[in-house]
Design an enzyme around this catalytic site. Sequence first.
Site, mmCIF file in Angstrom:
data_model
loop_
_atom_site.group_PDB
_atom_site.id
_atom_site.type_symbol
_atom_site.label_atom_id
_atom_site.label_comp_id
_atom_site.label_asym_id
_atom_site.label_seq_id
_atom_site.Cartn_x
_atom_site.Cartn_y
_atom_site.Cartn_z
ATOM 1 N N LEU B 125 0.833 -1.200 0.000
ATOM 2 C CA LEU B 125 0.000 0.000 0.000
ATOM 3 C C LEU B 125 0.874 1.259 0.000
ATOM 4 O O LEU B 125 0.834 2.065 -0.931
ATOM 5 C CB LEU B 125 -0.926 -0.033 1.233
ATOM 6 C CG LEU B 125 -1.680 1.250 1.558
ATOM 7 C CD1 LEU B 125 -2.616 1.625 0.416
ATOM 8 C CD2 LEU B 125 -2.485 1.084 2.850
ATOM 9 N N THR B 126 1.679 1.407 1.056
ATOM 10 C CA THR B 126 2.447 2.635 1.230
ATOM 11 C C THR B 126 3.492 2.806 0.123
ATOM 12 O O THR B 126 4.132 1.856 -0.306
ATOM 13 C CB THR B 126 3.146 2.622 2.602
ATOM 14 O OG1 THR B 126 2.144 2.490 3.598
ATOM 15 C CG2 THR B 126 3.941 3.886 2.845
ATOM 16 N N GLU B 127 3.642 4.047 -0.334
ATOM 17 C CA GLU B 127 4.642 4.365 -1.341
ATOM 18 C C GLU B 127 5.569 5.451 -0.799
ATOM 19 O O GLU B 127 5.228 6.129 0.171
ATOM 20 C CB GLU B 127 3.952 4.868 -2.618
ATOM 21 C CG GLU B 127 3.109 3.786 -3.257
ATOM 22 C CD GLU B 127 2.571 4.192 -4.635
ATOM 23 O OE1 GLU B 127 2.925 5.283 -5.118
ATOM 24 O OE2 GLU B 127 1.807 3.385 -5.188
ATOM 25 N N SER B 132 -0.020 8.428 4.642
ATOM 26 C CA SER B 132 -1.374 8.828 5.043
ATOM 27 C C SER B 132 -2.152 9.361 3.837
ATOM 28 O O SER B 132 -3.355 9.184 3.731
ATOM 29 C CB SER B 132 -1.293 9.916 6.117
ATOM 30 O OG SER B 132 -0.622 9.420 7.249
ATOM 31 N N ARG B 271 14.673 -4.426 43.081
ATOM 32 C CA ARG B 271 15.727 -3.421 43.154
ATOM 33 C C ARG B 271 15.564 -2.568 44.420
ATOM 34 O O ARG B 271 14.476 -2.059 44.693
ATOM 35 C CB ARG B 271 15.643 -2.534 41.906
ATOM 36 C CG ARG B 271 16.404 -1.249 41.986
ATOM 37 C CD ARG B 271 17.874 -1.450 41.752
ATOM 38 N NE ARG B 271 18.579 -0.181 41.814
ATOM 39 C CZ ARG B 271 19.878 -0.058 41.587
ATOM 40 N NH1 ARG B 271 20.601 -1.113 41.289
ATOM 41 N NH2 ARG B 271 20.454 1.117 41.662
ATOM 42 N N GLY B 342 15.830 3.130 35.532
ATOM 43 C CA GLY B 342 16.997 4.007 35.629
ATOM 44 C C GLY B 342 18.013 3.667 34.545
ATOM 45 O O GLY B 342 17.647 3.321 33.420
ATOM 46 N N GLU B 366 -0.020 1.402 9.888
ATOM 47 C CA GLU B 366 -1.446 1.143 9.644
ATOM 48 C C GLU B 366 -2.325 2.313 10.091
ATOM 49 O O GLU B 366 -3.345 2.146 10.745
ATOM 50 C CB GLU B 366 -1.885 -0.176 10.309
ATOM 51 C CG GLU B 366 -1.179 -1.361 9.661
ATOM 52 C CD GLU B 366 -1.887 -2.681 9.879
ATOM 53 O OE1 GLU B 366 -3.140 -2.696 9.906
ATOM 54 O OE2 GLU B 366 -1.200 -3.695 9.997
ATOM 55 N N THR B 368 -1.437 6.507 11.136
ATOM 56 C CA THR B 368 -0.806 7.193 12.272
ATOM 57 C C THR B 368 -1.864 7.541 13.320
ATOM 58 O O THR B 368 -3.069 7.498 13.049
ATOM 59 C CB THR B 368 -0.161 8.515 11.805
ATOM 60 O OG1 THR B 368 -1.209 9.325 11.253
ATOM 61 C CG2 THR B 368 0.913 8.279 10.741
#
Lengths: 258, 385
Positions: B125-127, B132, B271, B342, B366, B368
């Site tokens: 899908l994404t190019e 988006s 701890r 920590g 999928e 943002t």
Amino acid sequence: MKIAVLLKQTPDTETKIKIKSDASGVDETDIKWIINTYDEYAVEEALRLKEAVGTGEVVIVTAGIKRAVESMRQALAMGADRGILIDTEGLTLDSYTAAVILAKVLPNEKFDIVLAGKQAVDDDCVQVAHGVATLLDWPCVWPIEHIELSGDKKSVMVVRPVSGGTKEVFEVGLPTILCCDKGEHDPRYASLPGIMKAKTKPIQELKAADLLAGETPKVKWVNFSLPPDRQAGKILKGEPEQVCAELVKLLREEAKVI
Amino acid sequence: MDYSLTSEQELLRKTVREFAQGEIKPKALELDRKEEFSYELTKKMGQMGFLGAVCDPKYGGQGLDYLSYIIIVEELARVDASQAATVAAHNSLGVGPIYHFGSEEQKKKYLPDLCSGKKLWSFGLTEPEAGSDAGNSKTTATLKDDHWIINGSKIFITNGASKMTGGCTVQAITGKGQDGHKEISCILVEQNTSGFTAKEMHNKLVWRASNTAELYFDNVKTPAGNLLGKKGDGFRQMLATLDSGRLGIAAMGLGGAQGAFEATLKYAKERKAFGKPIASFQANAFKLADCATEIEAARNLLYKACWMKDQKKEFKTLAAQAKLYCSEVMYRVVNHAVQIHGGYGLMEEFPVAKFYRDQKLLEIGEGTSEVQRIVISRALGCYSE
């Protein structure tokens, strides 16, 4: 090949055991229940035996309350074919009475091999399988780490570890009861298809009370208590000669181990 | 109202948890460090039935309800995001579109191998210039003599370039609709097709042991029969695929938050500082209380969305809410987790460092978090006059 696995539901070995306030037993409220660790090895061996033969049936036989069905289903999801729950609701069984009810159920099914874990990780009594074998007059080997079916399928060859790394090898006629140690095969995970199939596999229910035929426990639980907390260790300081002498003295007089 | 899971779902959770602890956990850190996709683990997950979870058994799937599938992803993500990603992407984006929109012939041809884990399948899908802004896609497919000719490229494609990837469902422009908009269609392209190159992407911050690909299509010729569903249905198919896929990403947020939280609670109880376990300092105890509360809320939201889907009720907005919330809950949980650890929280030997890194994808992939807020606020009618 018809194989039974005697399966007990026990608390997870990581459970922090608590005693009821009246000391009458173990407080079960926060316990996570599992298949007794050694029984899970027995399930794996049973499935492997069936797979090696190519046909047959693996039946999970459990004496316990309804809660144990969850563990039986897990064994069915691993690949066992069906279950028999001997419902002990309202009864307190000891090793003897547990053996009595199992010995009533097993002969009807005409099993070739009955597998059990070498002991239950909750009470560690190590008596039920032996009791069943005695009552049925079947041979029993404890503990075993390897099973192999003979070519004519009329006996099994089993390997039993004894002290000092020595192994004993037995040929045992069928039917027999074999008690599994942590063997060479890790228990398989229940697969998704296994879990989906497990819900349709039958679990027959019997009542323990109907099978006892007047037999009563030979053990009575009087009181429960946790082991005392471990005391802090002692560090001995000084010259090696002095320290050794002091250590021997303490081992002899205080720890009383030599 | 009943919040309890079925006994099968409980057994499933227990089994996946044991599998994740026993098989994945011992290898996860090393695979992550080496940025290595594990064929061995993927094969094992296939044998367990994780790779065709909701698909009909007649195509080799497990026929699970969606909630059960989500529990699988959650439990995998509790231990390792990369393996969870392989499973979630394969189910939602690989198997999903073929199962829901494919012809009987396509289903029979592809699904059995995908469900058994013999092969993986990806969703293109994404190019490079269309994330988006999916409408800005440039990959095209032109029908010529019974074949589609595909040109273009895709990026950030999970499971797209492994040796066991069988192919990709590619989104391509196939013309212009009557309304003047680009007409989008989905086309199945097999991996070894001439002109199709799949390249692994490396140096990732997140999901380092999952397979991510760049795909290039240079006059790729694929049979006309490889069109998924009808011509022009691609956009609708993509939206429906993402609605379900969002539940998978939400499950990764929930599972990851759970894993980071458990590791941190244990650490905080063990701890000691100033002679006391650090969990007993309210500054930490309150953080842990917040984490536990938010995880509980996230689980309820996600499970409700799955329940709605399983009941065949409208779940689109809830899926967006679950995806948004679970990924942001994990954001807050991993932040507390590292803070409570920590200095050790900054070291990869401790599991929280990886949870901290892996979390970030969930607010981006999928859809943002911003896109989820658009989906939700649209459903609220915010933009209608």
